[in-house]
Design a protein around this motif. Structure first.
Motif, PDB file in Angstrom:
ATOM      1  N   THR A 146       0.753  -1.657   0.121  1.00 36.12           N
ATOM      2  CA  THR A 146      -0.195  -0.114  -0.209  1.00 36.12           C
ATOM      3  C   THR A 146       0.785   0.915   0.068  1.00 36.12           C
ATOM      4  O   THR A 146      -0.041   2.754  -0.169  1.00 36.12           O
ATOM      5  CB  THR A 146      -1.085   0.092   1.558  1.00 36.12           C
ATOM      6  N   HIS A 147       1.945   0.580   0.370  1.00 32.40           N
ATOM      7  CA  HIS A 147       3.191   2.459   0.249  1.00 32.40           C
ATOM      8  C   HIS A 147       4.225   1.724  -0.705  1.00 32.40           C
ATOM      9  O   HIS A 147       4.705   1.216  -0.272  1.00 32.40           O
ATOM     10  CB  HIS A 147       3.466   2.904   1.568  1.00 32.40           C
ATOM     11  N   PRO A 148       5.251   1.893  -1.386  1.00 28.38           N
ATOM     12  CA  PRO A 148       6.536   2.175  -1.391  1.00 28.38           C
ATOM     13  C   PRO A 148       7.618   2.114  -0.488  1.00 28.38           C
ATOM     14  O   PRO A 148       8.330   0.896  -0.635  1.00 28.38           O
ATOM     15  CB  PRO A 148       6.864   3.648  -2.642  1.00 28.38           C
ATOM     16  N   ALA A 149       7.643   2.294   0.847  1.00 34.49           N
ATOM     17  CA  ALA A 149       8.365   1.842   1.682  1.00 34.49           C
ATOM     18  C   ALA A 149       8.357   0.461   1.521  1.00 34.49           C
ATOM     19  O   ALA A 149       9.566  -0.231   2.414  1.00 34.49           O
ATOM     20  CB  ALA A 149       7.949   3.237   3.056  1.00 34.49           C
ATOM     21  N   GLN A 150       7.137   0.076   1.907  1.00 32.57           N
ATOM     22  CA  GLN A 150       6.979  -1.329   2.504  1.00 32.57           C
ATOM     23  C   GLN A 150       7.951  -2.676   1.491  1.00 32.57           C
ATOM     24  O   GLN A 150       8.293  -3.292   2.210  1.00 32.57           O
ATOM     25  CB  GLN A 150       5.513  -1.211   1.842  1.00 32.57           C
ATOM     26  N   LYS A 151       7.641  -2.477  -0.109  1.00 33.98           N
ATOM     27  CA  LYS A 151       8.611  -2.839  -0.830  1.00 33.98           C
ATOM     28  C   LYS A 151      10.411  -3.096  -0.310  1.00 33.98           C
ATOM     29  O   LYS A 151      11.070  -3.457  -0.332  1.00 33.98           O
ATOM     30  CB  LYS A 151       8.721  -2.864  -2.130  1.00 33.98           C
ATOM     31  N   GLN A 152      10.152  -1.028  -0.200  1.00 34.91           N
ATOM     32  CA  GLN A 152      11.878  -1.248   0.513  1.00 34.91           C
ATOM     33  C   GLN A 152      11.981  -1.660   1.629  1.00 34.91           C
ATOM     34  O   GLN A 152      13.794  -2.034   1.954  1.00 34.91           O
ATOM     35  CB  GLN A 152      11.612   0.315   0.185  1.00 34.91           C
ATOM     36  N   ALA A 153      11.061  -1.555   2.294  1.00 33.81           N
ATOM     37  CA  ALA A 153      11.932  -2.903   3.926  1.00 33.81           C
ATOM     38  C   ALA A 153      12.134  -3.797   3.658  1.00 33.81           C
ATOM     39  O   ALA A 153      13.027  -4.541   4.408  1.00 33.81           O
ATOM     40  CB  ALA A 153      10.901  -2.457   4.744  1.00 33.81           C
ATOM     41  N   LEU A 154      10.853  -4.614   2.931  1.00 36.64           N
ATOM     42  CA  LEU A 154      11.860  -5.467   2.393  1.00 36.64           C
ATOM     43  C   LEU A 154      12.828  -6.386   1.218  1.00 36.64           C
ATOM     44  O   LEU A 154      13.330  -7.053   2.193  1.00 36.64           O
ATOM     45  CB  LEU A 154      10.316  -6.533   1.666  1.00 36.64           C
ATOM     46  N   ALA A 155      13.203  -5.205   0.456  1.00 36.52           N
ATOM     47  CA  ALA A 155      14.638  -5.258   0.067  1.00 36.52           C
ATOM     48  C   ALA A 155      15.875  -5.187   1.534  1.00 36.52           C
ATOM     49  O   ALA A 155      16.756  -5.498   1.308  1.00 36.52           O
ATOM     50  CB  ALA A 155      14.369  -3.714  -0.773  1.00 36.52           C
ATOM     51  N   ASP A 156      15.425  -4.051   1.905  1.00 31.03           N
ATOM     52  CA  ASP A 156      16.173  -3.508   2.687  1.00 31.03           C
ATOM     53  C   ASP A 156      16.708  -4.818   4.038  1.00 31.03           C
ATOM     54  O   ASP A 156      17.955  -5.690   4.553  1.00 31.03           O
ATOM     55  CB  ASP A 156      16.414  -2.570   4.119  1.00 31.03           C
ATOM     56  N   LEU A 157      15.371  -6.427   4.363  1.00 26.73           N
ATOM     57  CA  LEU A 157      15.575  -6.924   5.062  1.00 26.73           C
ATOM     58  C   LEU A 157      16.100  -7.916   4.647  1.00 26.73           C
ATOM     59  O   LEU A 157      17.345  -8.559   5.644  1.00 26.73           O
ATOM     60  CB  LEU A 157      13.989  -7.375   5.374  1.00 26.73           C
ATOM     61  N   LEU A 158      16.094  -8.047   3.422  1.00 25.03           N
ATOM     62  CA  LEU A 158      16.614  -9.482   2.832  1.00 25.03           C
ATOM     63  C   LEU A 158      18.237  -8.891   2.505  1.00 25.03           C
ATOM     64  O   LEU A 158      19.548  -9.671   2.553  1.00 25.03           O
ATOM     65  CB  LEU A 158      16.575  -9.152   1.236  1.00 25.03           C
ATOM     66  N   SER A 159      18.430  -7.230   2.295  1.00 25.98           N
ATOM     67  CA  SER A 159      19.969  -6.727   2.201  1.00 25.98           C
ATOM     68  C   SER A 159      21.480  -7.120   3.475  1.00 25.98           C
ATOM     69  O   SER A 159      21.552  -7.681   4.133  1.00 25.98           O
ATOM     70  CB  SER A 159      20.480  -5.740   1.882  1.00 25.98           C
TER      71      SER A 159
END
Length: 84
Positions: A40-53
């Motif tokens: 529902t917000h682009p930050a959610q996708k970024q947070a998942l990418a951050d978790l992966l990193s």
């Protein structure tokens, strides 16, 4: 808290995960097209990418080199603990 805007200066949290959960999450994140995950917000996708990193560089979590067998064992262990 004032920060200079860099990610290194932002507050952090520590999350303790069961190793099997970390393996399952890392495997899922590696195999998921984050562009297809409903957000529902682009930050959610970024947070998942951050978790992966974070999984990729965390010295205390060895999940990047898991074999298919180790992933299957972790998935079974996590599924066993679901309780729902």
């Amino acid at each position: 808290m004032k920060t200079n805007g860099t990610r290194e200066s932002l507050p952090t949290v520590t999350v303790r995960l069961w190793h099997a959960d970390a393996v399952v999450l890392f495997d899922w994140l590696m195999s998921t097209d984050l562009n297809s995950v409903p957000v529902t917000h682009p930050a959610q996708k970024q947070a998942l990418a951050d978790l992966l990193s974070r999984f990729e560089w965390a010295a205390d979590v060895d999940v990047t080199g898991c074999t298919n067998e180790e992933i299957a064992v972790a998935q079974a262990a996590v599924a066993k603990e679901m309780g729902w």
